[in-house]
Design an enzyme around this catalytic site. Sequence first.
Site, PDB file in Angstrom:
ATOM      1  N   THR B  98       0.919  -1.147   0.150  1.00  0.00           N
ATOM      2  CA  THR B  98      -0.057   0.293  -0.081  1.00  0.00           C
ATOM      3  C   THR B  98       0.731   1.243   0.223  1.00  0.00           C
ATOM      4  O   THR B  98       0.498   2.276  -0.551  1.00  0.00           O
ATOM      5  CB  THR B  98      -1.066  -0.002   1.285  1.00  0.00           C
ATOM      6  N   GLY B 297      -5.799  -6.497   1.856  1.00  0.00           N
ATOM      7  CA  GLY B 297      -6.240  -5.592   2.803  1.00  0.00           C
ATOM      8  C   GLY B 297      -5.095  -4.352   2.746  1.00  0.00           C
ATOM      9  O   GLY B 297      -4.477  -3.923   1.518  1.00  0.00           O
ATOM     10  N   GLU B 298      -4.885  -3.564   3.634  1.00  0.00           N
ATOM     11  CA  GLU B 298      -4.204  -2.554   3.826  1.00  0.00           C
ATOM     12  C   GLU B 298      -4.644  -1.187   2.687  1.00  0.00           C
ATOM     13  O   GLU B 298      -3.922  -0.292   2.635  1.00  0.00           O
ATOM     14  CB  GLU B 298      -2.754  -2.577   3.116  1.00  0.00           C
ATOM     15  N   GLY B 299      -5.938  -1.549   2.269  1.00  0.00           N
ATOM     16  CA  GLY B 299      -6.358  -0.390   1.356  1.00  0.00           C
ATOM     17  C   GLY B 299      -6.125  -0.485   0.018  1.00  0.00           C
ATOM     18  O   GLY B 299      -6.300   0.214  -0.688  1.00  0.00           O
TER      19      GLY B 299
END
Lengths: 331, 331
Positions: B98, B297-299
């Site tokens: 990210t 995940g993590e954006g």
Amino acid sequence: MFDTARLLADAPAADHGSAASVAERAEHVLRPHRAFARLDDVATWLAAWQHTAHPAVEYPAACVFVADHGVTVEGVSAYPSDVTRAMLGALSGGVATTAVLARMLGVRLEVVDVGVGEPTANLATEAALDPEGFDRCFAAGRAAVADLDCDILVLGEMGIGNTTAAAAVCAALFGLTPEDWTGRGTGIDEATLERKVAVVRGAQARLKDAAPMEVLRCVGGAELVAMAGAAVEARSRSIPILLDGFVVTAALAPLEVMIPGALDNCIAGHCSSEPGHKLLLEKLGKQPLLDLDLRLGEGSGALLALPLVKAAAACVTEVATFEEWGLTGPR
Amino acid sequence: MFDTARLLADAPAADHGSAASVAERAEHVLRPHRAFARLDDVATWLAAWQHTAHPAVEYPAACVFVADHGVTVEGVSAYPSDVTRAMLGALSGGVATTAVLARMLGVRLEVVDVGVGEPTANLATEAALDPEGFDRCFAAGRAAVADLDCDILVLGEMGIGNTTAAAAVCAALFGLTPEDWTGRGTGIDEATLERKVAVVRGAQARLKDAAPMEVLRCVGGAELVAMAGAAVEARSRSIPILLDGFVVTAALAPLEVMIPGALDNCIAGHCSSEPGHKLLLEKLGKQPLLDLDLRLGEGSGALLALPLVKAAAACVTEVATFEEWGLTGPR
């Protein structure tokens, strides 16, 4: 006509060493195992064709080929042929969708007129291009790419009537029914769709035993032939290609039918809402990055996917490995 | 605990006038009618929440919340809790996925530690957070967004064990079976999956009559509560949110269950390969822009979709209309 098979046979092979190196690094970057598998595969493909273990998208280019089609006299489109010239101007003038996208994304955009105002013959009744016309368009496509310095290429098209040409190419190459390949293009009504299907049916019957490049000549039209030429030139320079929609994919399909693997340097940017596009991508074994029901052409769907290709590369080359970050790695 | 319902009730409404203006322009730009419909709808949504007829993505931000989960003692994850701290460092240090994406896309990235090394209680046996802990995390999420100047917000998370929390939230909020909501997270084996399902089943039984925010407190964990706080603050400032994967969407779901429409300023960036995510997006009526089987995940999935949102806006505001280009328009 050009000896396309020879040009493709002489093209450089993929760089399997660089691809393997990128695939190996992708297994060890700071992510759960295979959490970015689809994008890691894109990075690996990019490495193979850029011939480097450090793939990147830094100087992308788009070539949009524009031409008119004689088949519009059959009443197969929602728009008159004049729109082709207007869109040529809008693309060159920076106010068409693809011009806006190219500017936003830092993509060099070349708009190439290969027959605006000089329509090909009506594919419903005769060959759209004679052999000399085919060679001229094919050479124009090659020349457009020969002049480019780019690390990835988007091909695009604009030409009122060209989804009819694309459907005819696919029906002749892959069989199935004309209805399977014929969609509503720019948004035609039922009666227009029936006329379009009839044209595709006629072309399919006429060309059922024709060689792939002969199919392209007889029903493809100028910008489709130019895109095939551009793709062959890109392959000979090992430039990766991001495919746009139905028309672009149909224009290049004869190359793959003639020589399986000819389109290995191409990935599918998106799947359009033209029903024939999904089918064609399946025939070619290409999985699209985007699926947003777009149906514009101009290279727009491929441009929208370009940041994903750029991200895919960066997410392997710039993300640390578990070892580099002092961790013991997954599992 | 914060009066979340009151905060949401006091938030400004969407700007329907600007949205209508963008939708109207999208009908007349130089494209076949509705050829970019999916993206035109995104531009319209952006106009509604940015409160302008000239929506744009010019100063995007991402907040990634990181925390540890007591439930990891149940053996529900493929990675030890230590990895949470290592990833916090990698995110802050610019070498996590990210961080690379944010840099590439020009996104301001804020990484917020809301409990790394200080795991919440084990949700399998007690409430993950007491009311004070909930308020502290919720306030941390609000504060992170209150400090931001941005025109669109990506929320992200990292926390070993948090797909268990997300599945428990969904199972308690929406019913169905624990198996429907429980996936392999970072890539767990069959035995681990069975333990994870058992934890989710227990949480579901315990919380079947609980209020939405109480569900979030009891099984959500620190970074999920912080994301809900961030979303409420964003809504109160009318900042559009681009949702990431299963955990982010689950963290915000209680807001929508409590007050239908609370997440109208959110769109789904992608659909992950966690089976619960697809189901949850359906429950919330959100159609994802990307569907690439990612599960990091993590954006990261939302960041990958960000160029599409930016392009959607530009393809309405910067493309000429038929009239501006001197044409009579479609049909």
